[in-house]
Design a protein around this motif. Structure first.
Motif, mmCIF file in Angstrom:
data_model
loop_
_atom_site.group_PDB
_atom_site.id
_atom_site.type_symbol
_atom_site.label_atom_id
_atom_site.label_comp_id
_atom_site.label_asym_id
_atom_site.label_seq_id
_atom_site.Cartn_x
_atom_site.Cartn_y
_atom_site.Cartn_z
ATOM 1 N N ASP A 1 51.774 42.475 43.008
ATOM 2 C CA ASP A 1 51.406 41.053 43.029
ATOM 3 C C ASP A 1 49.981 40.828 43.520
ATOM 4 O O ASP A 1 49.618 39.734 43.926
ATOM 5 C CB ASP A 1 52.382 40.272 43.918
ATOM 6 N N ALA A 2 49.165 41.881 43.463
ATOM 7 C CA ALA A 2 47.818 41.803 44.038
ATOM 8 C C ALA A 2 46.815 41.078 43.154
ATOM 9 O O ALA A 2 45.769 40.629 43.635
ATOM 10 C CB ALA A 2 47.284 43.198 44.344
ATOM 11 N N TYR A 3 47.123 40.945 41.871
ATOM 12 C CA TYR A 3 46.075 40.553 40.945
ATOM 13 C C TYR A 3 45.770 39.063 40.950
ATOM 14 O O TYR A 3 44.841 38.611 40.269
ATOM 15 C CB TYR A 3 46.413 41.067 39.550
ATOM 16 N N GLY A 4 46.506 38.309 41.741
ATOM 17 C CA GLY A 4 46.117 36.931 41.980
ATOM 18 C C GLY A 4 44.814 36.847 42.747
ATOM 19 O O GLY A 4 44.167 35.792 42.790
ATOM 20 N N ALA A 5 44.404 37.980 43.338
ATOM 21 C CA ALA A 5 43.131 38.025 44.065
ATOM 22 C C ALA A 5 41.957 37.739 43.131
ATOM 23 O O ALA A 5 40.907 37.251 43.575
ATOM 24 C CB ALA A 5 42.948 39.392 44.731
ATOM 25 N N TYR A 6 42.119 38.035 41.839
ATOM 26 C CA TYR A 6 41.039 37.744 40.894
ATOM 27 C C TYR A 6 40.799 36.243 40.773
ATOM 28 O O TYR A 6 39.669 35.798 40.585
ATOM 29 C CB TYR A 6 41.364 38.348 39.528
ATOM 30 N N ASP A 7 41.855 35.475 40.903
ATOM 31 C CA ASP A 7 41.702 34.020 40.855
ATOM 32 C C ASP A 7 41.070 33.479 42.130
ATOM 33 O O ASP A 7 40.563 32.355 42.146
ATOM 34 C CB ASP A 7 43.066 33.347 40.647
ATOM 35 N N ALA A 8 41.110 34.280 43.193
ATOM 36 C CA ALA A 8 40.557 33.846 44.481
ATOM 37 C C ALA A 8 39.111 34.280 44.671
ATOM 38 O O ALA A 8 38.520 34.004 45.717
ATOM 39 C CB ALA A 8 41.409 34.395 45.633
ATOM 40 N N GLY A 9 38.532 34.977 43.668
ATOM 41 C CA GLY A 9 37.131 35.348 43.764
ATOM 42 C C GLY A 9 36.846 36.828 43.794
ATOM 43 O O GLY A 9 35.678 37.241 43.763
ATOM 44 N N VAL A 10 37.882 37.671 43.867
ATOM 45 C CA VAL A 10 37.663 39.122 43.819
ATOM 46 C C VAL A 10 37.306 39.514 42.385
ATOM 47 O O VAL A 10 37.956 39.093 41.417
ATOM 48 C CB VAL A 10 38.921 39.887 44.279
#
Length: 359
Positions: free
Chosen positions: A307-316
């Motif tokens: 479930d880590a790839y929501g980090a891309y929506d946060a700016g990663v």
């Protein structure tokens, strides 16, 4: 590139602490201190760290380790069982008093892992807040006696803190009480059974009502109010503090925004990146600020959760794991330094190759 820099919370804290004063604290007490609870906990037992900030007007305090799962002793005359003598008296008040004596105008309290459940009443009492019961007798409330508070006089502490900005930082958003509150979520981690959890939660509800009645303070639902046994709620109601996310405070202290002004890339990371990483943790805090300024962020991590790839929506911008071989955790831990080095080297080689594409 103009500049690249890696940002890790541990390194950020190290940078802050490296410039701090090393003098031994000389705690000062209120003129008429409230007597300590019968089962007191000393500053040494709590292992509180006190440091003066980069400027003479700053001070930071943080509980460095968790208390034992069950706090010692019982108040025999109150019939309080082991595990409910939860009090913040002596936790950060001595360091706070010392910071005030040194002329600090901004105090940052790190909340978390305290194994207390008194809503910060013990710390507040040591700083001059006076708690009295229905008979007018002064006492220091603990986790099981919050419902005895009939009156709160915070005038002495407020006067002492006049002109001082108190910031309480935490990394959770839990409320003061209820099923997602301090007692239900954190007390079981410290050894409380179901009956103790229900009682501790009831006591915090009583404290919430007292805060509303005596101080006109509605703090129970503030994000972070439940931190450190509802110390977050007490900091706001009793000491007039601000509740802020820890990473945001740290980024401000180290001047992160100023560093971004001349940066091409930010490299951050943590042991495991997952859905929680963007909620109050380092990766999320760094990514939000960098993304707002158009600076890409690479996260070099150990494990990558599904479930880590929501980090891309946060700016990663990209995530890289250092786990290069399928080996047991103990083996991976032993080789983590060299694995990180190789991963970073591969990443930089990729950047260099990408620069050649543009030519």
């Amino acid at each position: 590139m103009k500049r690249m820099f890696s940002f890790f919370l541990a390194l950020a804290l190290l940078a802050v602490l490296s410039g701090c004063g090393k003098q031994e604290p000389t705690p000062s007490k209120p003129d008429e201190p409230t007597p300590p609870p019968e089962e007191g906990i000393t500053l040494t037992e709590l292992n509180v760290e006190f440091v003066a900030g980069d400027r003479d007007t700053d001070a930071l305090m943080q509980l460095k380790k968790e208390l034992p799962p069950l706090l010692i002793g019982a108040l025999a005359d109150e019939g309080v069982t082991v595990g409910r003598v939860n009090v913040t008296f002596g936790a950060s008040d001595e360091a706070t008093a010392d910071a005030l004596a040194r002329g600090a105008r901004r105090i940052v309290l790190g909340l978390g892992g305290s194994a207390t459940n008194d809503g910060g009443c013990g710390c507040a009492a040591a700083l001059g807040v006076r708690f009295t019961d229905a008979g007018g007798r002064a006492f220091v409330p603990v986790g099981a006696t919050l419902d005895r508070i009939a009156h709160i006089d915070a005038s002495a502490a407020r006067e002492r803190l006049h002109g001082v900005r108190v910031i309480a930082m935490c990394d959770i958003t839990n409320p003061m009480h209820g099923h997602s509150g301090a007692a239900h979520i954190f007390a079981p981690q410290k050894g409380a059974d179901e009956a103790a959890v229900r009682e501790l939660d009831r006591q915090l509800r009583a404290l919430d009502e007292t805060f509303r009645r005596e101080l006109n303070a509605s703090v129970a639902m503030l994000p972070g109010a439940g931190a450190a046994g509802a110390f977050g709620a007490g900091c706001v109601a009793l000491l007039g503090a601000e509740l802020r996310r820890g990473i945001e405070v740290v980024l401000d202290v180290v001047g992160f925004d100023a560093l971004l002004a001349d940066a091409d890339l930010v490299i951050t990371g943590e042991g495991r990146i997952d859905a929680q990483s963007t909620h109050g943790k380092v990766v999320g805090g760094v990514a939000r600020r960098a993304h707002a300024r158009g600076v890409p962020v690479f996260a070099i991590v150990g494990d990558v959760g599904d479930d880590a790839y929501g980090a891309y929506d946060a700016g990663v911008s990209a995530i890289f794991s250092i786990n290069r071989l399928a080996v047991p955790r103990d083996e991976a831990k032993a080789r983590s330094h060299i694995d990180y080095t190789h991963t970073l080297d591969d990443l930089l080689r990729c950047i260099r190759a990408a620069e050649q594409f543009k030519r």
